[in-house]
Design an enzyme around this catalytic site. Structure first.
Site, PDB file in Angstrom:
ATOM      1  N   LYS A  34       1.083  -1.363   0.030  1.00  0.00           N
ATOM      2  CA  LYS A  34       0.206  -0.103  -0.009  1.00  0.00           C
ATOM      3  C   LYS A  34       1.204   1.247   0.025  1.00  0.00           C
ATOM      4  O   LYS A  34       1.431   1.785   1.325  1.00  0.00           O
ATOM      5  CB  LYS A  34      -0.810  -0.227   1.555  1.00  0.00           C
ATOM      6  CG  LYS A  34      -1.928   0.814   0.842  1.00  0.00           C
ATOM      7  CD  LYS A  34      -3.237   0.745   1.762  1.00  0.00           C
ATOM      8  CE  LYS A  34      -4.570   2.345   2.186  1.00  0.00           C
ATOM      9  NZ  LYS A  34      -4.990   2.195   1.101  1.00  0.00           N
TER      10      LYS A  34
HETATM   11  N1  PMP Z   1      -8.177  -1.134  -3.604  1.00  0.00           N
HETATM   12  C1  PMP Z   1      -6.865  -0.084  -3.161  1.00  0.00           C
HETATM   13  C2  PMP Z   1      -6.482   0.102  -4.660  1.00  0.00           C
HETATM   14  C3  PMP Z   1      -7.272   0.086  -1.645  1.00  0.00           C
HETATM   15  O1  PMP Z   1      -6.903   1.629  -1.749  1.00  0.00           O
HETATM   16  C4  PMP Z   1      -7.872  -0.519  -0.942  1.00  0.00           C
HETATM   17  C5  PMP Z   1      -8.454   0.190   0.447  1.00  0.00           C
HETATM   18  N2  PMP Z   1      -6.952   0.392   2.084  1.00  0.00           N
HETATM   19  C6  PMP Z   1      -8.464  -1.402  -0.993  1.00  0.00           C
HETATM   20  C7  PMP Z   1      -8.658  -2.475  -1.809  1.00  0.00           C
HETATM   21  C8  PMP Z   1      -9.543  -2.082   0.551  1.00  0.00           C
HETATM   22  O2  PMP Z   1      -8.220  -2.615   1.099  1.00  0.00           O
HETATM   23  P1  PMP Z   1      -8.372  -2.519   3.099  1.00  0.00           P
HETATM   24  O3  PMP Z   1      -9.673  -3.174   3.103  1.00  0.00           O
HETATM   25  O4  PMP Z   1      -7.763  -2.570   3.291  1.00  0.00           O
HETATM   26  O5  PMP Z   1      -8.882  -1.456   3.590  1.00  0.00           O
END
Ligand code: PMP
Length: 295
Positions: A159
């Site tokens: 991320k």
């Molecule tokens: N994909 C992207 C591109 C994101 O930014 C997010 C948010 N973090 C997610 C998927 C979902 O991740 P999470 O459920 O861990 O927040």
């Protein structure tokens, strides 16, 4: 409603192990993270005094840093505690939590071996990513111009700030065209995810979701798969072609910010929020508030 800029608010931000007044939590313009996207972050939510899946988020932050070849100078337990402390210090029990780690200013260039690693945590009140009215009807999406790159092109499971460049461009284009968000395909042309959330589809009572082999396998996605399976629903993770969307009746996106949000349209395909989307939306809302105990 007037926009309150994020650098001009009251409160406290945790910066490198100490609380600093919100407006003083600054970086220099010659920060490696700004010039070369050497920064990783998280998005978490605190519900009624507890951050949902806090340690999973902190661990992902550390993994993301490792994928970008840097080491966060704290332990996972210390960052977990700092996230909780930042909420408490700001008097918040329901909040969005944003930890970020980045390379500092000691070196500006592609090589950045000797930069200091900084960590900050900010928290703020953020009730819903999509407006309640949009969520009830289902959000409308167009197709994104950019595709999620191959794992040979970028560290797809980090991320990392740089990976959001194509998301912001795609979301802006969607908003300018009157949509709420954009659906991204991957480098092979399969359905990938939206610009900030993972996607699910429903056909004949069975849930389908793209295999997360070139994008984040979100913590919410993993939670929702477990919730669905605990209810006896079948969840199939597979590669999904855009033309298959004609056969799906429901669609929803999931993420920490988006939670579970029904989708009514992706490009030329339409969906209707129905029992499975709305049921999981409700289950997730109860789970994060500890009103539903996971099996
Ligand atoms: N994909 C992207 C591109 C994101 O930014 C997010 C948010 N973090 C997610 C998927 C979902 O991740 P999470 O459920 O861990 O927040």
């Amino acid at each position: 409603m007037a926009l309150v800029p994020f650098d001009d608010r009251d409160g406290w931000i945790w910066l490198d192990g100490q609380f600093v007044a919100w407006r003083d939590a600054k970086v220099h313009v010659l920060t490696h993270g700004l010039h070369y996207a050497s920064a990783v972050f998280e998005g978490e939510r605190m519900y009624g005094g507890e951050i949902f899946e806090l340690t999973a988020h902190t661990q992902r932050l550390f993994n993301s840093a490792e994928l970008l070849d840097f080491e966060i100078p704290f332990t996972v337990a210390e960052i977990d505690q700092a996230c909780r402390d930042t909420c408490a210090r700001n008097g918040l029990t329901d909040a969005y939590v944003r930890p970020i780690a980045w390379r500092g200013s000691e070196m500006i260039g592609v090589s950045a071996q000797d930069t200091k690693i900084h960590v900050a945590i900010a928290v703020w009140d953020w009730p819903s990513y999509f407006s309640p009215a949009e969520r009830a009807k289902g959000v409308r999406m167009c197709w994104a111009k950019y595709k999620r790159p191959s794992p040979e092109t970028e560290p797809v499971h980090a991320k990392a700030t740089g990976l959001y460049m194509i998301c912001t461009i795609s979301k802006h284009a969607a908003e300018k065209a009157g949509y709420t968000d954009a659906m991204m395909l991957d480098y092979r042309g399969y359905i990938a995810e939206s610009t900030g959330s993972n996607v699910f589809f429903v056909q004949d009572g069975v849930i389908h979701s793209p295999t997360p082999d070139c994008f984040l396998n979100g913590i919410t996605r993993q939670t929702v798969i477990k919730l669905a399976r605990d209810k006896g629903l079948t969840v199939v993770e597979r590669h999904i072609k855009p033309e298959e969307l004609a056969g799906f009746t429901e669609c929803f996106v999931v993420g920490t910010a988006a939670e579970v949000t029904p989708v009514s349209q992706i490009g030329e395909y339409n969906f209707k929020p129905d029992a499975i989307s709305l049921g999981l939306m409700d289950d997730y809302a109860r789970l994060v508030r500890r009103e539903l105990v996971a099996a």
